[in-house]
Design a protein around this motif. Sequence first.
Motif, PDB file in Angstrom:
ATOM      1  N   GLU A 199      28.350  28.587   4.476  1.00 27.63           N
ATOM      2  CA  GLU A 199      29.630  29.094   5.577  1.00 27.63           C
ATOM      3  C   GLU A 199      30.772  27.867   5.368  1.00 27.63           C
ATOM      4  OE1 GLU A 199      30.465  31.973   6.607  1.00 27.63           O
ATOM      5  OE2 GLU A 199      28.438  32.999   6.065  1.00 27.63           O
ATOM      6  N   ARG A 200      30.363  26.617   5.563  1.00 26.70           N
ATOM      7  CA  ARG A 200      31.264  25.617   5.379  1.00 26.70           C
ATOM      8  C   ARG A 200      31.914  25.672   4.275  1.00 26.70           C
ATOM      9  NH1 ARG A 200      28.592  20.515   8.436  1.00 26.70           N
ATOM     10  NH2 ARG A 200      28.541  21.119  10.304  1.00 26.70           N
ATOM     11  N   ARG A 201      31.323  25.663   3.249  1.00 29.61           N
ATOM     12  CA  ARG A 201      31.996  25.768   1.708  1.00 29.61           C
ATOM     13  C   ARG A 201      33.040  26.952   1.761  1.00 29.61           C
ATOM     14  NH1 ARG A 201      28.398  26.326  -3.142  1.00 29.61           N
ATOM     15  NH2 ARG A 201      28.702  28.677  -2.655  1.00 29.61           N
ATOM     16  N   ARG A 202      32.540  28.254   1.953  1.00 29.70           N
ATOM     17  CA  ARG A 202      33.499  29.272   2.430  1.00 29.70           C
ATOM     18  C   ARG A 202      34.680  29.114   2.962  1.00 29.70           C
ATOM     19  NH1 ARG A 202      31.898  35.329   3.722  1.00 29.70           N
ATOM     20  NH2 ARG A 202      32.395  34.743   5.762  1.00 29.70           N
ATOM     21  N   VAL A 203      34.601  28.675   4.205  1.00 29.81           N
ATOM     22  CA  VAL A 203      35.736  28.623   5.082  1.00 29.81           C
ATOM     23  C   VAL A 203      36.481  27.343   4.390  1.00 29.81           C
ATOM     24  CG1 VAL A 203      36.209  27.522   7.204  1.00 29.81           C
ATOM     25  CG2 VAL A 203      34.370  29.287   7.112  1.00 29.81           C
ATOM     26  N   VAL A 252      30.689  47.364   8.844  1.00 28.16           N
ATOM     27  CA  VAL A 252      31.131  46.262   9.711  1.00 28.16           C
ATOM     28  C   VAL A 252      30.592  45.180   9.098  1.00 28.16           C
ATOM     29  CG1 VAL A 252      30.726  45.138  11.837  1.00 28.16           C
ATOM     30  CG2 VAL A 252      31.199  47.639  11.787  1.00 28.16           C
ATOM     31  N   THR A 253      29.298  44.902   8.637  1.00 28.20           N
ATOM     32  CA  THR A 253      28.731  43.545   8.088  1.00 28.20           C
ATOM     33  C   THR A 253      29.695  43.409   6.678  1.00 28.20           C
ATOM     34  OG1 THR A 253      27.340  44.705   6.888  1.00 28.20           O
ATOM     35  CG2 THR A 253      26.450  43.802   9.022  1.00 28.20           C
ATOM     36  N   GLU A 254      29.948  44.444   5.780  1.00 35.10           N
ATOM     37  CA  GLU A 254      30.889  44.159   4.783  1.00 35.10           C
ATOM     38  C   GLU A 254      32.035  43.481   5.178  1.00 35.10           C
ATOM     39  OE1 GLU A 254      30.128  44.071   1.449  1.00 35.10           O
ATOM     40  OE2 GLU A 254      28.027  44.222   1.865  1.00 35.10           O
ATOM     41  N   PHE A 255      32.851  44.110   6.056  1.00 33.68           N
ATOM     42  CA  PHE A 255      34.064  43.911   6.544  1.00 33.68           C
ATOM     43  C   PHE A 255      34.344  42.567   7.275  1.00 33.68           C
ATOM     44  CE2 PHE A 255      37.359  43.993   9.607  1.00 33.68           C
ATOM     45  CZ  PHE A 255      38.555  44.431   8.944  1.00 33.68           C
ATOM     46  N   THR A 256      33.287  42.265   7.786  1.00 34.12           N
ATOM     47  CA  THR A 256      33.281  40.759   8.533  1.00 34.12           C
ATOM     48  C   THR A 256      32.685  39.786   7.668  1.00 34.12           C
ATOM     49  OG1 THR A 256      31.078  41.098   9.479  1.00 34.12           O
ATOM     50  CG2 THR A 256      32.917  41.729  10.868  1.00 34.12           C
ATOM     51  N   GLY A 257      32.068  40.134   6.450  1.00 34.68           N
ATOM     52  CA  GLY A 257      31.512  38.961   5.650  1.00 34.68           C
ATOM     53  C   GLY A 257      30.192  38.293   5.835  1.00 34.68           C
ATOM     54  N   GLU A 258      29.410  39.227   6.784  1.00 37.02           N
ATOM     55  CA  GLU A 258      28.074  38.824   7.150  1.00 37.02           C
ATOM     56  C   GLU A 258      27.211  38.880   5.937  1.00 37.02           C
ATOM     57  OE1 GLU A 258      26.567  37.794  10.032  1.00 37.02           O
ATOM     58  OE2 GLU A 258      28.650  37.302  10.709  1.00 37.02           O
ATOM     59  N   ASN A 259      27.242  39.689   4.877  1.00 34.84           N
ATOM     60  CA  ASN A 259      26.409  39.898   3.987  1.00 34.84           C
ATOM     61  C   ASN A 259      26.888  38.902   2.800  1.00 34.84           C
ATOM     62  OD1 ASN A 259      25.130  41.908   5.204  1.00 34.84           O
ATOM     63  ND2 ASN A 259      26.238  43.533   4.074  1.00 34.84           N
ATOM     64  N   ALA A 260      27.676  38.129   2.909  1.00 31.77           N
ATOM     65  CA  ALA A 260      28.136  37.329   1.818  1.00 31.77           C
ATOM     66  C   ALA A 260      27.045  36.417   1.454  1.00 31.77           C
ATOM     67  CB  ALA A 260      29.459  36.479   2.171  1.00 31.77           C
ATOM     68  N   TYR A 261      26.434  35.701   2.504  1.00 30.06           N
ATOM     69  CA  TYR A 261      25.536  34.570   2.128  1.00 30.06           C
ATOM     70  C   TYR A 261      24.335  35.263   1.487  1.00 30.06           C
ATOM     71  CZ  TYR A 261      21.500  31.238   2.830  1.00 30.06           C
ATOM     72  OH  TYR A 261      20.443  30.600   2.436  1.00 30.06           O
ATOM     73  N   TYR A 265      40.316  28.144   3.614  1.00 34.68           N
ATOM     74  CA  TYR A 265      41.408  27.572   4.482  1.00 34.68           C
ATOM     75  C   TYR A 265      41.714  26.200   4.282  1.00 34.68           C
ATOM     76  CZ  TYR A 265      40.386  31.866   7.137  1.00 34.68           C
ATOM     77  OH  TYR A 265      40.370  33.005   7.460  1.00 34.68           O
ATOM     78  N   GLY A 266      41.267  25.583   3.375  1.00 32.33           N
ATOM     79  CA  GLY A 266      41.221  23.902   3.151  1.00 32.33           C
ATOM     80  C   GLY A 266      42.470  23.784   2.436  1.00 32.33           C
ATOM     81  N   ASP A 267      42.967  22.350   2.319  1.00 33.14           N
ATOM     82  CA  ASP A 267      44.281  21.963   1.672  1.00 33.14           C
ATOM     83  C   ASP A 267      44.431  22.276   0.303  1.00 33.14           C
ATOM     84  OD1 ASP A 267      46.180  20.417   1.032  1.00 33.14           O
ATOM     85  OD2 ASP A 267      45.501  18.669   2.173  1.00 33.14           O
ATOM     86  N   PRO A 268      45.471  22.794  -0.110  1.00 31.11           N
ATOM     87  CA  PRO A 268      45.725  23.442  -1.359  1.00 31.11           C
ATOM     88  C   PRO A 268      45.707  22.309  -2.308  1.00 31.11           C
ATOM     89  CG  PRO A 268      47.604  23.858   0.017  1.00 31.11           C
ATOM     90  CD  PRO A 268      46.387  23.281   0.831  1.00 31.11           C
TER      91      PRO A 268
END
Length: 68
Positions: free
Chosen positions: A48-52, A16-25, A56-59
Amino acid sequence: MTRAARRALAWLRWYVTEFTGENAYDRHVALLRAADPDAEVPSRRAFERRRVAGRYGDPRDGGYHGCC
């Protein structure tokens, strides 16, 4: 609780933590520390801000890598 049940719960938690990305940090910090122990580590919030923004940022700004 039996050993098999503890193992199953540990696996489920990992999945679950891998699937949701909780372990990324945590992985990011570990990689930074392995490469340079004195490297400045961003806060979880900044990470998290940089990752998001990257996802999803502007291409036109170099963001949005898309989902695929």
